[in-house]
Design a protein around this motif. Structure first.
Motif, PDB file in Angstrom:
ATOM      1  N   UNK A 272       0.823  -1.206   0.000  1.00 36.95           N
ATOM      2  CA  UNK A 272       0.000   0.000   0.000  1.00 36.95           C
ATOM      3  C   UNK A 272       0.860   1.262   0.000  1.00 36.95           C
ATOM      4  N   UNK A 273       2.003   1.194   0.665  1.00 34.77           N
ATOM      5  CA  UNK A 273       2.883   2.362   0.764  1.00 34.77           C
ATOM      6  C   UNK A 273       3.750   2.555  -0.473  1.00 34.77           C
ATOM      7  N   UNK A 274       3.901   1.531  -1.276  1.00 40.62           N
ATOM      8  CA  UNK A 274       4.880   1.551  -2.366  1.00 40.62           C
ATOM      9  C   UNK A 274       4.597   2.669  -3.373  1.00 40.62           C
ATOM     10  N   UNK A 275       3.417   2.678  -3.955  1.00 40.98           N
ATOM     11  CA  UNK A 275       3.111   3.667  -4.998  1.00 40.98           C
ATOM     12  C   UNK A 275       3.130   5.105  -4.492  1.00 40.98           C
ATOM     13  N   UNK A 276       2.512   5.407  -3.336  1.00 41.02           N
ATOM     14  CA  UNK A 276       2.582   6.802  -2.873  1.00 41.02           C
ATOM     15  C   UNK A 276       4.019   7.291  -2.686  1.00 41.02           C
ATOM     16  N   UNK A 277       4.890   6.443  -2.142  1.00 47.49           N
ATOM     17  CA  UNK A 277       6.269   6.884  -1.945  1.00 47.49           C
ATOM     18  C   UNK A 277       6.965   7.130  -3.276  1.00 47.49           C
ATOM     19  N   UNK A 278       6.891   6.175  -4.192  1.00 46.98           N
ATOM     20  CA  UNK A 278       7.649   6.323  -5.434  1.00 46.98           C
ATOM     21  C   UNK A 278       7.030   7.353  -6.368  1.00 46.98           C
ATOM     22  N   UNK A 279       5.723   7.574  -6.271  1.00 49.96           N
ATOM     23  CA  UNK A 279       5.130   8.679  -7.038  1.00 49.96           C
ATOM     24  C   UNK A 279       5.664  10.027  -6.541  1.00 49.96           C
ATOM     25  N   UNK A 280       5.788  10.151  -5.226  1.00 48.92           N
ATOM     26  CA  UNK A 280       6.366  11.376  -4.671  1.00 48.92           C
ATOM     27  C   UNK A 280       7.836  11.492  -5.048  1.00 48.92           C
ATOM     28  N   UNK A 281       8.570  10.375  -5.011  1.00 43.96           N
ATOM     29  CA  UNK A 281       9.985  10.394  -5.397  1.00 43.96           C
ATOM     30  C   UNK A 281      10.151  10.854  -6.841  1.00 43.96           C
ATOM     31  N   UNK A 282       9.248  10.419  -7.721  1.00 40.19           N
ATOM     32  CA  UNK A 282       9.323  10.848  -9.124  1.00 40.19           C
ATOM     33  C   UNK A 282       9.146  12.360  -9.233  1.00 40.19           C
TER      34      UNK A 282
END
Length: 258
Positions: free
Chosen positions: A147-157
């Motif tokens: 669940x945390x994966x996409x929000x973190x990497x979208x922010x990283x992008x």
């Protein structure tokens, strides 16, 4: 013969009131120090509570942290990173009362060395009403990471996109002071190192989950193990193909396998 009273009514009420005061004070202190299920209470949070992560990451490789204030995206990057670098299932219930938030060492100087069996041993050793609750805990932890994966990497992008613009602007801004340049470079390094920190921790978590599942199957075989294995495999695929790529700040790739 006159009987001696067992207790003075007024004194009994006084003692009862004192006891209730102690109980209420203890409950208030517990509420202030921790939140439900080991989470940090909202009223104990502040906007920059995870700012230390950037300084820890750069400091762990001998670099100076940036003195710039965090942008909204950079703050969110750190907020989303912390649950992914904190070891899973690392807050037993008592920590919700006696304190539950500690800065962590960056992977470049973590000691002792990563132990992929630590999570599984904790899962197996803790008292549970049934083996099913152990599988449920493992599955919940893996799902939380998914669940945390996409929000973190979208922010990283988003952060990396803006950092690329910042880097290009360094050659164009007039009267850029050496301090401003140094702080800009340091902030870009911080952001990159935080993403690499999360990537390493994800690989370690996957190794921990696999060890736990393998030994849980030996301790208590159950068909639900297949569901856990599928979720761990999905997390492994995502981690092996992150949506963003970050060049090593220190000139070498960070070892991520546990």
């Amino acid at each position: 013969m006159q009987k001696t009273p067992l207790a003075t009514p007024g004194l009994g009420r006084s003692r009862l009131a004192s006891l209730l005061s102690v109980i209420l004070l203890g409950a208030a202190l517990a509420a202030c120090s921790g939140g439900d299920f080991g989470r940090v209470r909202q009223d104990a949070r502040n906007d920059d509570m995870h700012r230390w992560m950037g300084a820890e990451a750069t400091g762990s490789i001998g670099r100076q942290p940036s003195r710039f204030q965090l942008t909204d995206n950079e703050r969110q990057l750190r907020d989303l990173a912390y649950p992914l670098v904190e070891p899973p299932h690392s807050r037993p219930a008592w920590k919700s009362v006696f304190g539950n938030y500690d800065p962590l060492a960056a992977p470049w100087r973590q000691k002792p060395a990563f132990d992929r069996s630590a999570y599984g041993r904790l899962l197996l050793d803790e008292p549970h009403r049934s083996h099913a609750s152990r599988y449920a805990q493992l599955i919940d932890d893996v799902r939380d990471d998914l669940t945390r994966f996409d929000p973190f990497f979208n922010t990283a992008r988003q952060v990396f996109d803006l950092d690329s613009k910042r880097n290009a602007s360094l050659r164009l801004v007039s009267d850029l002071s050496p301090r401003e340049r140094a702080d800009a470079v340091a902030r870009m390094e911080e952001n990159t190192l935080i993403v690499q920190w999360v990537q390493q921790c994800l690989e370690q978590r996957i190794a921990s989950y696999r060890w736990a599942l393998e030994h849980l199957v030996i301790h208590a075989p159950d068909g639900v193990a297949a569901d856990a294995d599928r979720l761990i495999g999905h997390l492994a695929v995502l981690s092996a193909n992150p949506p963003v790529a970050s060049a090593p700040v220190i000139g070498r790739a960070l070892r991520t396998r546990g």
